[in-house]
Design a protein around this motif. Structure first.
Motif, PDB file in Angstrom:
ATOM      1  N   LEU A   1       0.836  -1.208   0.000  1.00  0.00           N
ATOM      2  CA  LEU A   1       0.000   0.000   0.000  1.00  0.00           C
ATOM      3  C   LEU A   1       0.869   1.255   0.000  1.00  0.00           C
ATOM      4  O   LEU A   1       0.517   2.260  -0.612  1.00  0.00           O
ATOM      5  CB  LEU A   1      -0.930   0.018   1.215  1.00  0.00           C
ATOM      6  N   SER A   2       2.012   1.175   0.660  1.00  0.00           N
ATOM      7  CA  SER A   2       2.900   2.338   0.747  1.00  0.00           C
ATOM      8  C   SER A   2       3.463   2.739  -0.618  1.00  0.00           C
ATOM      9  O   SER A   2       3.950   3.856  -0.781  1.00  0.00           O
ATOM     10  CB  SER A   2       4.044   2.062   1.723  1.00  0.00           C
ATOM     11  N   SER A   3       3.395   1.842  -1.602  1.00  0.00           N
ATOM     12  CA  SER A   3       3.935   2.172  -2.930  1.00  0.00           C
ATOM     13  C   SER A   3       2.890   2.787  -3.851  1.00  0.00           C
ATOM     14  O   SER A   3       3.213   3.161  -4.973  1.00  0.00           O
ATOM     15  CB  SER A   3       4.527   0.921  -3.591  1.00  0.00           C
ATOM     16  N   LEU A   4       1.655   2.894  -3.399  1.00  0.00           N
ATOM     17  CA  LEU A   4       0.585   3.422  -4.252  1.00  0.00           C
ATOM     18  C   LEU A   4       0.448   4.928  -4.155  1.00  0.00           C
ATOM     19  O   LEU A   4       0.595   5.500  -3.086  1.00  0.00           O
ATOM     20  CB  LEU A   4      -0.764   2.800  -3.863  1.00  0.00           C
ATOM     21  N   LYS A   5       0.150   5.530  -5.295  1.00  0.00           N
ATOM     22  CA  LYS A   5      -0.196   6.947  -5.352  1.00  0.00           C
ATOM     23  C   LYS A   5      -1.388   7.050  -6.301  1.00  0.00           C
ATOM     24  O   LYS A   5      -1.516   6.268  -7.237  1.00  0.00           O
ATOM     25  CB  LYS A   5       0.969   7.768  -5.898  1.00  0.00           C
ATOM     26  N   SER A   6      -2.242   8.009  -6.067  1.00  0.00           N
ATOM     27  CA  SER A   6      -3.388   8.204  -6.958  1.00  0.00           C
ATOM     28  C   SER A   6      -2.904   8.570  -8.349  1.00  0.00           C
ATOM     29  O   SER A   6      -1.903   9.268  -8.508  1.00  0.00           O
ATOM     30  CB  SER A   6      -4.283   9.330  -6.444  1.00  0.00           C
ATOM     31  N   TYR A   7      -3.616   8.109  -9.349  1.00  0.00           N
ATOM     32  CA  TYR A   7      -3.327   8.460 -10.737  1.00  0.00           C
ATOM     33  C   TYR A   7      -4.626   8.978 -11.312  1.00  0.00           C
ATOM     34  O   TYR A   7      -5.552   8.207 -11.572  1.00  0.00           O
ATOM     35  CB  TYR A   7      -2.811   7.243 -11.515  1.00  0.00           C
ATOM     36  N   LEU A   8      -4.714  10.279 -11.488  1.00  0.00           N
ATOM     37  CA  LEU A   8      -5.974  10.918 -11.832  1.00  0.00           C
ATOM     38  C   LEU A   8      -6.181  11.156 -13.324  1.00  0.00           C
ATOM     39  O   LEU A   8      -7.267  11.481 -13.756  1.00  0.00           O
ATOM     40  CB  LEU A   8      -6.114  12.234 -11.070  1.00  0.00           C
ATOM     41  N   GLU A   9      -5.128  10.984 -14.117  1.00  0.00           N
ATOM     42  CA  GLU A   9      -5.235  11.195 -15.558  1.00  0.00           C
ATOM     43  C   GLU A   9      -5.775   9.944 -16.239  1.00  0.00           C
ATOM     44  O   GLU A   9      -5.834   8.884 -15.632  1.00  0.00           O
ATOM     45  CB  GLU A   9      -3.849  11.504 -16.131  1.00  0.00           C
ATOM     46  N   GLU A  10      -6.093  10.084 -17.506  1.00  0.00           N
ATOM     47  CA  GLU A  10      -6.456   8.910 -18.301  1.00  0.00           C
ATOM     48  C   GLU A  10      -5.150   8.141 -18.548  1.00  0.00           C
ATOM     49  O   GLU A  10      -4.161   8.707 -18.999  1.00  0.00           O
ATOM     50  CB  GLU A  10      -7.072   9.360 -19.636  1.00  0.00           C
ATOM     51  N   PRO A  11      -5.121   6.846 -18.244  1.00  0.00           N
ATOM     52  CA  PRO A  11      -3.876   6.088 -18.441  1.00  0.00           C
ATOM     53  C   PRO A  11      -3.477   6.028 -19.911  1.00  0.00           C
ATOM     54  O   PRO A  11      -4.343   5.957 -20.791  1.00  0.00           O
ATOM     55  CB  PRO A  11      -4.220   4.678 -17.939  1.00  0.00           C
ATOM     56  N   PRO A  12      -2.171   6.050 -20.175  1.00  0.00           N
ATOM     57  CA  PRO A  12      -1.724   5.906 -21.561  1.00  0.00           C
ATOM     58  C   PRO A  12      -2.007   4.483 -22.069  1.00  0.00           C
ATOM     59  O   PRO A  12      -2.256   3.578 -21.284  1.00  0.00           O
ATOM     60  CB  PRO A  12      -0.220   6.175 -21.486  1.00  0.00           C
ATOM     61  N   VAL A  13      -1.929   4.312 -23.369  1.00  0.00           N
ATOM     62  CA  VAL A  13      -2.092   2.996 -23.979  1.00  0.00           C
ATOM     63  C   VAL A  13      -0.887   2.144 -23.580  1.00  0.00           C
ATOM     64  O   VAL A  13       0.262   2.618 -23.641  1.00  0.00           O
ATOM     65  CB  VAL A  13      -2.192   3.131 -25.515  1.00  0.00           C
ATOM     66  N   TYR A  14      -1.128   0.900 -23.201  1.00  0.00           N
ATOM     67  CA  TYR A  14      -0.054   0.042 -22.680  1.00  0.00           C
ATOM     68  C   TYR A  14       1.139  -0.025 -23.636  1.00  0.00           C
ATOM     69  O   TYR A  14       2.265   0.257 -23.246  1.00  0.00           O
ATOM     70  CB  TYR A  14      -0.564  -1.378 -22.386  1.00  0.00           C
ATOM     71  N   ARG A  15       0.908  -0.426 -24.868  1.00  0.00           N
ATOM     72  CA  ARG A  15       2.027  -0.658 -25.799  1.00  0.00           C
ATOM     73  C   ARG A  15       2.877   0.600 -26.005  1.00  0.00           C
ATOM     74  O   ARG A  15       4.097   0.537 -25.982  1.00  0.00           O
ATOM     75  CB  ARG A  15       1.508  -1.192 -27.125  1.00  0.00           C
ATOM     76  N   SER A  16       2.235   1.739 -26.203  1.00  0.00           N
ATOM     77  CA  SER A  16       3.018   2.964 -26.406  1.00  0.00           C
ATOM     78  C   SER A  16       3.711   3.380 -25.105  1.00  0.00           C
ATOM     79  O   SER A  16       4.822   3.909 -25.141  1.00  0.00           O
ATOM     80  CB  SER A  16       2.159   4.086 -26.969  1.00  0.00           C
ATOM     81  N   SER A  17       3.092   3.122 -23.956  1.00  0.00           N
ATOM     82  CA  SER A  17       3.745   3.463 -22.683  1.00  0.00           C
ATOM     83  C   SER A  17       4.960   2.570 -22.453  1.00  0.00           C
ATOM     84  O   SER A  17       5.993   3.024 -21.960  1.00  0.00           O
ATOM     85  CB  SER A  17       2.762   3.352 -21.510  1.00  0.00           C
TER      86      SER A  17
END
Length: 124
Positions: free
Chosen positions: A72-88
């Motif tokens: 849990l300590s490694s989590l941070k909120s991610y509020l943006e739309e996630p990028p596409v997996y392959r391009s990321s």
């Protein structure tokens, strides 16, 4: 209720994941990987930047939709739309290769060789 995305760190990689389950009592969360933010480092994590180790590991990024438990300590909120997996994945790999190409050490050279193997296995 919509999907909750988090930035999760797993070993030496960083990912965007969909939060699937949260276990307060075990201080961990189950996340489903949707994008790669930082590709894992290559080599022996117990002997950083060393090449004379019994096994110089190749570390691939977690796969799209792979589920993994993270603290849990490694989590941070991610509020943006996630990028596409392959391009990321490609961007994370490129960024790490760029950084390593500035380093002329034997360790960086070996890391780049392992990353090329990853790139080939990913089909990029």
């Amino acid at each position: 209720m919509g999907k909750e995305y988090v930035r999760a760190f797993y070993k030496t990689g960083a990912y965007v994941g969909e939060l699937i389950e949260r276990q307060e009592e075990n201080q961990r969360a189950l996340v489903k990987i949707v994008a790669v933010l930082k590709h894992p480092m290559q080599g022996d994590l117990h002997s950083p930047k060393q090449t004379d180790v019994p096994l110089f590991h190749q570390r691939k990024a977690l796969a799209q939709f792979e589920k993994t438990w993270v603290p849990l300590s490694s989590l941070k909120s991610y509020l943006e739309e996630p990028p596409v997996y392959r391009s990321s994945l490609e961007q994370a790999l490129y960024s790490q290769e760029e950084e390593l190409s500035k380093d002329r050490s034997a360790w960086a050279k070996l890391c780049l060789e392992r990353l090329q193997e990853c790139r080939d296995e990913y089909g990029l």
